[in-house]
Design an enzyme around this catalytic site. Structure first.
Site, PDB file in Angstrom:
ATOM      1  N   THR A 263      -0.827   0.549   6.815  1.00  0.00           N
ATOM      2  CA  THR A 263      -0.591  -0.520   5.841  1.00  0.00           C
ATOM      3  C   THR A 263      -0.506  -1.840   6.579  1.00  0.00           C
ATOM      4  O   THR A 263       0.089  -1.926   7.650  1.00  0.00           O
ATOM      5  CB  THR A 263       0.699  -0.287   5.035  1.00  0.00           C
ATOM      6  OG1 THR A 263       0.964  -1.478   4.265  1.00  0.00           O
ATOM      7  CG2 THR A 263       1.904   0.002   5.920  1.00  0.00           C
ATOM      8  N   GLY A 264      -1.108  -2.860   5.998  1.00  0.00           N
ATOM      9  CA  GLY A 264      -1.070  -4.175   6.630  1.00  0.00           C
ATOM     10  C   GLY A 264      -2.329  -4.946   6.300  1.00  0.00           C
ATOM     11  O   GLY A 264      -3.067  -4.579   5.372  1.00  0.00           O
TER      12      GLY A 264
ATOM     13  N   THR B 201       0.898  -1.166   0.000  1.00  0.00           N
ATOM     14  CA  THR B 201       0.000   0.000   0.000  1.00  0.00           C
ATOM     15  C   THR B 201       0.922   1.197   0.000  1.00  0.00           C
ATOM     16  O   THR B 201       2.104   1.064   0.341  1.00  0.00           O
ATOM     17  CB  THR B 201      -0.879   0.015   1.282  1.00  0.00           C
ATOM     18  OG1 THR B 201      -1.990  -0.874   1.111  1.00  0.00           O
ATOM     19  CG2 THR B 201      -1.459   1.376   1.615  1.00  0.00           C
TER      20      THR B 201
ATOM     21  N   ARG C 257     -13.959  -7.073  -2.394  1.00  0.00           N
ATOM     22  CA  ARG C 257     -13.422  -6.850  -1.037  1.00  0.00           C
ATOM     23  C   ARG C 257     -12.873  -5.419  -0.923  1.00  0.00           C
ATOM     24  O   ARG C 257     -12.165  -4.947  -1.796  1.00  0.00           O
ATOM     25  CB  ARG C 257     -12.312  -7.873  -0.755  1.00  0.00           C
ATOM     26  CG  ARG C 257     -11.621  -7.698   0.598  1.00  0.00           C
ATOM     27  CD  ARG C 257     -10.343  -6.903   0.511  1.00  0.00           C
ATOM     28  NE  ARG C 257      -9.556  -6.929   1.733  1.00  0.00           N
ATOM     29  CZ  ARG C 257      -8.479  -6.202   1.955  1.00  0.00           C
ATOM     30  NH1 ARG C 257      -8.030  -5.402   1.023  1.00  0.00           N
ATOM     31  NH2 ARG C 257      -7.826  -6.288   3.086  1.00  0.00           N
ATOM     32  N   VAL C 258     -13.194  -4.748   0.162  1.00  0.00           N
ATOM     33  CA  VAL C 258     -12.654  -3.415   0.423  1.00  0.00           C
ATOM     34  C   VAL C 258     -11.847  -3.499   1.712  1.00  0.00           C
ATOM     35  O   VAL C 258     -12.310  -4.054   2.712  1.00  0.00           O
ATOM     36  CB  VAL C 258     -13.785  -2.369   0.564  1.00  0.00           C
ATOM     37  CG1 VAL C 258     -13.214  -1.009   0.935  1.00  0.00           C
ATOM     38  CG2 VAL C 258     -14.586  -2.280  -0.731  1.00  0.00           C
ATOM     39  N   GLY C 259     -10.637  -2.941   1.684  1.00  0.00           N
ATOM     40  CA  GLY C 259      -9.770  -3.004   2.862  1.00  0.00           C
ATOM     41  C   GLY C 259      -9.912  -1.772   3.740  1.00  0.00           C
ATOM     42  O   GLY C 259     -10.891  -1.020   3.662  1.00  0.00           O
ATOM     43  N   ASP C 260      -8.912  -1.568   4.570  1.00  0.00           N
ATOM     44  CA  ASP C 260      -8.940  -0.458   5.527  1.00  0.00           C
ATOM     45  C   ASP C 260      -8.562   0.887   4.907  1.00  0.00           C
ATOM     46  O   ASP C 260      -8.962   1.942   5.409  1.00  0.00           O
ATOM     47  CB  ASP C 260      -7.960  -0.743   6.682  1.00  0.00           C
ATOM     48  CG  ASP C 260      -6.529  -0.906   6.163  1.00  0.00           C
ATOM     49  OD1 ASP C 260      -6.334  -1.661   5.179  1.00  0.00           O
ATOM     50  OD2 ASP C 260      -5.616  -0.272   6.720  1.00  0.00           O
TER      51      ASP C 260
ATOM     52  N   GLY D 117      -5.664  -5.565   6.142  1.00  0.00           N
ATOM     53  CA  GLY D 117      -6.711  -4.572   6.326  1.00  0.00           C
ATOM     54  C   GLY D 117      -7.848  -4.956   7.254  1.00  0.00           C
ATOM     55  O   GLY D 117      -8.374  -4.114   7.985  1.00  0.00           O
TER      56      GLY D 117
HETATM   57  N1  ASP Z   1      -4.055  -2.484   4.047  1.00  0.00           N
HETATM   58  C1  ASP Z   1      -4.172  -2.902   2.677  1.00  0.00           C
HETATM   59  C2  ASP Z   1      -5.461  -3.652   2.509  1.00  0.00           C
HETATM   60  O1  ASP Z   1      -5.795  -4.434   3.372  1.00  0.00           O
HETATM   61  C3  ASP Z   1      -3.041  -3.772   2.237  1.00  0.00           C
HETATM   62  C4  ASP Z   1      -1.688  -3.388   2.753  1.00  0.00           C
HETATM   63  O2  ASP Z   1      -1.485  -2.325   3.286  1.00  0.00           O
HETATM   64  O3  ASP Z   1      -0.770  -4.173   2.624  1.00  0.00           O
HETATM   65  O4  ASP Z   1      -6.090  -3.498   1.503  1.00  0.00           O
END
Ligand code: ASP
Length: 320
Positions: free
Chosen positions: A230-231, A179, A207-210, A233
């Site tokens: 980032t991570g 991200t 799918r929608v992330g954070d 989500g």
């Molecule tokens: N946080 C992002 C998501 O879950 C992915 C990421 O940051 O690695 O979409």
């Protein structure tokens, strides 16, 4: 008046770092160069007296164009081989926010998020309506082939193969996600945050992330801090990470780094939520905690010092 206020910009290029043992010196240099390029883009705005909002937008645009990072060009693929990008911006002056989810077409998803914030009454547009809106407001578009990178396509094949064989996660963060994001404090002490992502490799379509959710992957409020995360989500959504960092500052009177570190190292780690965040406050403090092997990250100070790092190591520092 607070003499401590200094313009500052911090960025990340995702917590999905290439495993240390697979990283070559050339690749490492390329990641650092990409981060520095984005820091310069954002810093140029702050140096010329621009707003934190414009600075984070400029930094994220630079990272979206860089195929090394999972946002815009170089986004990861869904389980059915498509790209669905999410992005958000938030203005700490008034908590205005704009976001898009599940789009592929605009060269800069972060500009789509800004257009939602500045040209609609809404906060988050998704899917076909978001795509139509992006055309209507005249955002620059690129064909799918422009966003596609072979390395992300191969990552999808590997993840699908592992799923097919029923293999457990092997901890290769780079294959799964990434991200980009930026947070800034400008000369007036105003804060802003922006985040943009392709999401997670082999995610379910839709799918929608954070990242595009204010309060989860993106948050900015002059009264506390600006955060871009980032991570993994789903964990960041469940912990309302951005808002949680801000709440610790506002109500528990924690310092920025104390609050950010507690959320990432304690709260997220306790539920298996791997990742990290970058955050700044209105006094120009910076925090960049992560609970996984690495996070592409950097910050630039008012004097133009460009600090970048990937793993748990001291920052490389360059000055323009
Ligand atoms: N946080 C992002 C998501 O879950 C992915 C990421 O940051 O690695 O979409």
């Amino acid at each position: 008046m607070s003499p401590a206020i200094r313009p500052v910009l911090a960025i990340h290029g995702g917590a999905g770092t290439v495993p240390r043992e697979a990283m070559t010196a050339e690749r490492e240099d390329a990641f650092h160069a990409g981060l520095r390029h984005a820091l310069r883009a954002g810093h140029a705005v702050l140096r010329d007296g621009g707003t934190a909002l414009d600075a984070v937008t400029a930094a994220v645009m630079a990272l979206e164009d860089d195929p090394l990072f999972n946002a815009g060009r170089g986004a990861v693929f869904t389980a059915d081989g498509k790209m669905e990008m999410d992005a958000a911006v938030m203005d700490g002056r008034d908590r205005r926010a704009g976001a898009v989810a599940g789009i592929c077409g605009p060269r800069h998803p972060v500009l789509a998020a800004r257009a939602v914030m500045e040209q609609t009454d809404h906060v988050l547009l998704a899917g076909p309506g978001a795509r139509r809106f992006c055309r209507q407001v005249g955002l620059e578009h690129r064909p799918t082939s422009w966003f596609r990178t072979e390395i992300r396509w191969q990552a999808l094949q590997e993840v699908l193969e592992r799923h097919r064989l029923g293999l457990a996660d092997d901890g290769n963060e780079a294959r799964k996600h990434g991200t980009v994001g930026a947070v800034a404090c400008d000369a007036l002490g105003d804060l802003a945050a922006a985040t943009s992502t392709g999401g997670m490799t082999a995610k379910m379509p839709g799918r929608v992330g954070d990242s595009p959710l204010p309060g989860a992957g993106t948050w900015a409020d002059n009264a506390s801090c600006a955060v871009s995360a980032t991570g993994h989500g789903e964990f960041f959504i469940r912990r309302a990470v951005g808002h949680e960092v801000a709440s610790r500052i506002r109500w528990a009177k924690q310092a920025l780094d104390e609050a950010a570190s507690a959320v990432v190292m304690d709260e997220l780690a306790a539920i298996g939520g791997s990742g990290g965040l970058v955050a700044v406050d209105a006094a120009g403090h910076v925090s960049m905690p992560f609970n996984c092997p690495g996070m592409y990250r950097g910050f630039v100070t008012a004097d133009g010092g460009l600090h970048t790092a990937i793993y748990r190591e001291p920052c490389r520092i360059e000055r323009d």
